[in-house]
Design a protein around this motif. Structure first.
Motif, short mmCIF file in Angstrom:
data_model
loop_
_atom_site.label_atom_id
_atom_site.label_comp_id
_atom_site.label_asym_id
_atom_site.label_seq_id
_atom_site.Cartn_x
_atom_site.Cartn_y
_atom_site.Cartn_z
N LYS A 131 0.82 -1.21 0.00
CA LYS A 131 0.00 0.00 0.00
C LYS A 131 0.85 1.27 0.00
O LYS A 131 0.59 2.21 -0.73
CB LYS A 131 -0.94 -0.02 1.21
N TRP A 132 1.88 1.28 0.84
CA TRP A 132 2.72 2.47 0.89
C TRP A 132 3.83 2.43 -0.15
O TRP A 132 4.64 3.36 -0.23
CB TRP A 132 3.31 2.64 2.30
N GLY A 133 3.92 1.34 -0.89
CA GLY A 133 4.87 1.26 -2.00
C GLY A 133 6.33 1.25 -1.60
O GLY A 133 7.19 1.72 -2.33
N TRP A 134 6.64 0.70 -0.40
CA TRP A 134 8.04 0.67 0.01
C TRP A 134 8.82 -0.43 -0.70
O TRP A 134 10.04 -0.42 -0.68
CB TRP A 134 8.14 0.44 1.53
N GLY A 135 8.10 -1.41 -1.27
CA GLY A 135 8.78 -2.56 -1.84
C GLY A 135 9.42 -3.39 -0.75
O GLY A 135 9.34 -3.05 0.44
N PHE A 136 10.03 -4.52 -1.14
CA PHE A 136 10.80 -5.28 -0.15
C PHE A 136 11.93 -4.40 0.30
O PHE A 136 12.74 -3.94 -0.50
CB PHE A 136 11.37 -6.56 -0.78
N SER A 137 12.00 -4.12 1.60
CA SER A 137 12.98 -3.13 2.03
C SER A 137 13.43 -3.36 3.47
O SER A 137 12.78 -4.06 4.24
CB SER A 137 12.36 -1.73 1.93
N VAL A 138 14.57 -2.77 3.78
CA VAL A 138 15.13 -2.87 5.13
C VAL A 138 14.15 -2.30 6.14
O VAL A 138 13.91 -2.89 7.19
CB VAL A 138 16.45 -2.09 5.21
N LEU A 139 13.57 -1.15 5.81
CA LEU A 139 12.73 -0.48 6.78
C LEU A 139 11.47 -1.30 7.08
O LEU A 139 11.09 -1.47 8.25
CB LEU A 139 12.35 0.92 6.27
N ALA A 140 10.84 -1.85 6.02
CA ALA A 140 9.65 -2.66 6.24
C ALA A 140 9.98 -3.87 7.12
O ALA A 140 9.25 -4.20 8.06
CB ALA A 140 9.06 -3.12 4.91
N GLY A 141 11.11 -4.52 6.83
CA GLY A 141 11.52 -5.67 7.64
C GLY A 141 11.80 -5.27 9.07
O GLY A 141 11.37 -5.94 10.01
N ALA A 142 12.52 -4.16 9.25
CA ALA A 142 12.91 -3.74 10.59
C ALA A 142 11.70 -3.32 11.42
O ALA A 142 11.61 -3.62 12.61
CB ALA A 142 13.92 -2.59 10.51
N ILE A 143 10.74 -2.64 10.78
CA ILE A 143 9.55 -2.22 11.53
C ILE A 143 8.74 -3.45 11.95
O ILE A 143 8.29 -3.55 13.11
CB ILE A 143 8.69 -1.27 10.68
N THR A 144 8.60 -4.42 11.04
CA THR A 144 7.89 -5.64 11.40
C THR A 144 8.59 -6.35 12.56
O THR A 144 7.94 -6.81 13.51
CB THR A 144 7.81 -6.59 10.19
N LEU A 145 9.91 -6.43 12.50
CA LEU A 145 10.66 -7.05 13.59
C LEU A 145 10.48 -6.29 14.89
O LEU A 145 10.40 -6.90 15.96
CB LEU A 145 12.16 -7.07 13.25
#
Lengths: 298, 329
Positions: free
Chosen positions: A145-159
């Protein structure tokens, strides 16, 4: 623990007249403790087998090139995965660390009992949410939805959502175990709660808070499910972009390379598993060390 | 003076916000999942939980069909009963094996193992709780699956004449039994630690009194220690169960990932709800109507509800048991 000497099997008094019933009861007692030993040795056996498998097979693959080359196809080193895991963990600590510590402070010092109970319950539920559910949410929200793609930030926030509850819990516990007089004395002397925390409570609570952080790291290091669809995977070292650049991590190697039909890929999976266990072991030793520190200071 | 008061206010507000963040995050996750899952619920209704076939429909069709006001590919049906059965089956196997072993081990650790040995064993068991789940999956693939295929499976299959569900064929060793066994190994250390902590809180006098009255050591454990910790242990069991229900990676690696049929015997390949989300998200993204992704969201929402319910149950058991014996799990 001191009960042991008194609780030997069949330790009934010598004055009891020996009869069939007493014999039966002693037999039952022996049987229970025998079952206990069987269970205990089964647990030890399984632990030993897991560690033996990973250490014996993972040691072979460990060399300098493991740390200096990237994964390539089905072989290569693990440099990208190691650096990836470290940057994911580091970034998630930057997010969950302050948030969790502040939350723990509020729960321990400011919250009214009812509010604290509700907050604590939400925290426990969050800790119990299956990690794949967090991964799914991270994917649909951040990646899509936010269009970040597979990314460090998305992974880190989920973690960090995953590890937050452990930090909150440990921070609160470590502040709560301090004598109440610390806080009350500080307030009576005219300090504000914030400065009382900074000058008086923070030091003795620090080992507990650090324990929470280490625990969070050790949980984050071992996670896979929340990262598959948020961090993606990359054969290259982490690019210094927060968004739109996928990143590698160790657990992914264990999971996927085991399904490849090549010996080199299997070796890489075992090596990654060995590194993971080593990392978890080091973190646990760190936790033990910190806990010993608190015990002697009390 | 004013500045410091302002700082205090800001500090209070910040920590308060931080403390409510778990609740806010839960609400956010629940909201996102519900929003995502709603079309799947409209499309499938209750048959979502009772249907056997998971079929995204004809992906090459020229257009979508509209059903209950939502679009899906022609012929699509989303039923998760096989995943539910796989989840319940594997987690119950895990509980049946892990509960007695964990409780007995905890009794041994507290009452029998010499203090020095237990000082070594306890951290090792805690380390077992910290091992990443992919490593358990690795162990399951390398050690347990062959063991089930060649050793345990054929042995149990002999009992198939008495209990039909145990009858073979044993297959590759990837399936429900192996998943259950690995889950058992994963939840055992957590339960051992919880039970041990509870047993340590049992006051010494009643136990010694029981021994003085002539009870054997086993009887004193059975009639004094166990009642004291029973509720707490139940709470720990339910939390461990919740963990087994939501475990993804280890199960994904060893369950055989079967779709669209109910497991006919103990050894047949399964999928669990959590592992299905991980396994099928990639393919679900190819659904041009997006319905498959909505259906996965509905699975995720169901898992969230299960997590809330198990936690609630465990909390009630832990809190309203003996107030003296409580444990953080």
């Amino acid at each position: 623990m001191a009960m042991q000497s008194m609780m030997q099997p069949g330790s009934s008094s010598p004055y009891v007249v020996s009869n069939r019933r007493a014999k039966m009861r002693q037999l039952q007692s022996r049987l229970l403790w025998a079952a206990t030993w069987v269970a205990l040795s089964l647990v030890v056996l399984v632990i030993g087998d897991i560690l033996w498998l990973v250490v014996s097979k993972g040691m072979h693959g460990l060399s300098v090139t493991t740390f200096t080359t990237d994964t390539a196809g089905v072989a290569g080193g693990l440099q990208n995965a190691i650096l990836g895991t470290l940057s994911l963990i580091g970034l998630s600590l930057l997010i969950a660390g302050p948030l969790g510590i502040f939350a723990g402070i509020y729960l321990a010092l400011f919250a009214r009992a009812r509010v604290a109970t509700a907050m604590r319950f939400a925290n426990d539920v969050l800790a119990g949410v299956p990690s794949i559910v967090l991964g799914y949410c991270g994917y649909t929200m951040m990646v899509e939805k936010w269009g970040w793609g597979f990314s460090v930030l998305a992974g880190a926030i989920t973690l960090s959502v995953l590890t937050l509850p452990y930090i909150v819990r440990m921070t609160e516990a470590s502040l709560r175990q301090l004598p109440k007089a610390y806080m009350e004395g500080a307030l009576a002397l005219g300090l504000s709660p914030a400065s009382a925390l900074r000058t008086i409570l923070f030091r003795p609570a620090l080992p507990g808070i650090l324990t929470g952080l280490l625990l969070a790291v050790s949980i984050g290091v071992g996670e896979t499910a929340p990262l598959i669809y948020t961090a993606g995977w990359s054969n290259f070292n982490p690019a210094m972009h927060l968004l739109k650049s996928p990143i590698g991590y160790l657990t992914y190697v264990v999971w996927t390379y085991l399904n490849e039909p090549y010996a080199a890929a299997h070796q890489l999976a075992y090596t990654a598993a060995f590194l993971l266990i080593l990392l978890v072991l080091l973190l646990h030793i760190g936790v033990r060390f910190l806990q010993r520190g608190t015990r002697t200071s009390e | 003076m004013k500045i410091s008061r302002l700082f205090g206010r800001v500090f209070y507000g910040t920590t308060g916000f931080a403390a409510s963040s778990p609740l806010l995050l839960l609400l956010l996750i629940g909201g996102v999942l519900l929003y995502d899952a709603w079309p799947a619920w409209e499309y499938q209704g209750w048959s979502f939980f009772t249907g056997i076939s998971w079929n995204m429909g004809n992906m090459y069709a020229s257009g979508a069909v509209t059903h209950h006001g939502v679009q899906a590919a022609p012929g699509a049906s989303f039923g998760i009963l096989p995943f539910i059965v796989g989840t319940l089956g594997s987690s119950l196997i895990a509980l049946v094996i892990a509960v007695p072993i964990a409780v007995l081990t905890a009794f041994g650790l507290v009452y029998k193992v010499p203090v020095r040995a237990s000082a070594i064993l306890s951290p090792v068991i805690e380390l077992l709780a910290g091992i990443p789940s992919v490593v358990y999956g690795l162990w399951g693939l390398a050690v347990l699956a062959p063991f089930v295929q060649n050793g345990l499976g054929p042995l149990l299959a002999h009992l198939g004449r008495i209990i039909p569900y145990l009858a073979g064929p044993v297959g590759t060793g990837l399936g429900m039994l192996t998943s259950g066994l690995v889950l058992a190994v994963m939840i055992t250390p957590v339960m051992i630690a919880a039970t041990r902590d509870l047993l340590m809180q049992v006051p010494r006098l009643p136990v010694e009194g029981a021994l003085a009255l002539g009870l054997t050591s086993a009887e004193s454990v059975r009639y004094v220690s166990l009642p004291y910790v029973r509720r707490g242990v139940f709470g720990a069991i339910i939390l461990a169960w919740g963990r087994a229900l939501g475990e993804t990676m280890a199960v994904l690696m060893i369950s055989g990932n079967a779709n669209n049929y109910l497991p006919p015997n103990l050894y047949s390949p399964i999928s669990t709800m959590a592992s299905t989300i991980a396994a099928l998200l990639d393919s679900a993204l190819t659904d041009f109507t997006g319905m498959a992704v909505h259906a996965l969201a509905l699975i995720a929402f169901t898992l969230l509800l299960i997590a809330i319910i198990t936690n609630l149950l465990a909390r009630v058991l832990l809190q309203f048991g003996h107030s003296e014996a409580s444990v953080e799990v």
